[in-house]
Scaffold this active site. Structure first.
Site: not given
Length: 247
Positions: A120-122, A184, A186-190, A192
């Site tokens: 998933h992508l949070s 957050y 400055d989020p970094s979308f990823h 896992s």
């Protein structure tokens, strides 16, 4: 879009969910003659009786032994439900083929790495909701998401970052309505791929990540297989799942 970059990161926190209770047993019955009556004592209810009537506000019992040693990031309290907003990623065969190459290589650096069961992508941090907040919270999310269109995502988003920030902005507004923690700054979308107990960022950084990135870059059709067409945002609260369609 170039092949998605890989990221290694760790999370912190006491992450301990344990409940301790002290029960008192009444002493032998009776009292000495001439003494005042003892105040009435509340006898403990047997577990066999308590288990007959599970509370409707209770979340599922959490046993870290069933989750590879993972435990909650905040103490469990009666009526509190761990809640998370995210975009699900349905892994295709080609994605799993790539993962089956990446994970064994990463495990040569960190043997305790375990593959994620779902991907998933949070769009939010994990927050705590009271049971009676769940439905109003989900309805507020649906109202905020009503105007959003579909998008694409890879391991780490290399396009569509602005659209994801727009989604997070709407989720944050709902969080603020309920006085909950926003996402957050400055989020970094990823997405896992694997996890392990403890901080293994030092082992994963540098040479390991460079080698994993080379595998991704050289994998056939990596650019296309790391894209996904999504039609909904999902909210998980305790053991309840809610799907919020995107326009």
């Amino acid at each position: 879009m170039s092949a998605a970059p890989l990221v290694g990161y760790s999370s912190s926190g006491s992450e301990d969910e344990s409940e301790a209770g002290v029960r008192t047993k009444p002493g032998p019955g009776g009292r000495c003659r001439g003494q005042s009556p003892l105040p009435s004592q509340r006898l403990p209810v047997p577990d066999s009786v308590l288990n007959m009537f599970p509370g409707t506000e209770e979340g599922p019992e959490d046993d870290s032994a069933k989750h590879g040693g993972r435990v909650r990031t905040f103490p469990h309290e009666r009526g509190n439900w761990a809640t998370h907003v995210y975009i699900p990623y349905e892994a295709k065969e080609e994605f799993l083929d790539l993962l089956n190459v990446l994970l064994p290589h990463a495990q040569t650096y960190v043997p305790r790495l375990v593959r994620m069961e779902e991907f998933h992508l949070s769009l939010s941090q994990s927050v705590v909701l009271r049971h009676h907040w769940i439905l109003p919270f989900v309805q507020a999310l649906k109202n905020r998401m009503a105007s959003f269109h579909r998008t694409f995502v890879g391991l780490e988003v290399t396009s569509g970052h602005t659209q994801f920030l727009d989604l997070v902005s709407e989720v944050d507004r709902v969080m603020e309505e309920f006085n909950l923690t926003t996402f957050y700054q400055d989020p970094s979308f990823h997405i896992s791929l694997a996890w392990c107990v403890g901080d293994a960022s030092l082992q994963l950084e540098g040479k390991c990540l460079r080698e994993l990135q080379e595998i991704v870059d050289e994998f056939e059709d990596a650019e296309m297989l790391l894209r996904v067409h999504t039609e909904h945002v999902r909210c998980k609260s305790g053991n309840k799942f809610f799907s919020i369609p995107l326009k």
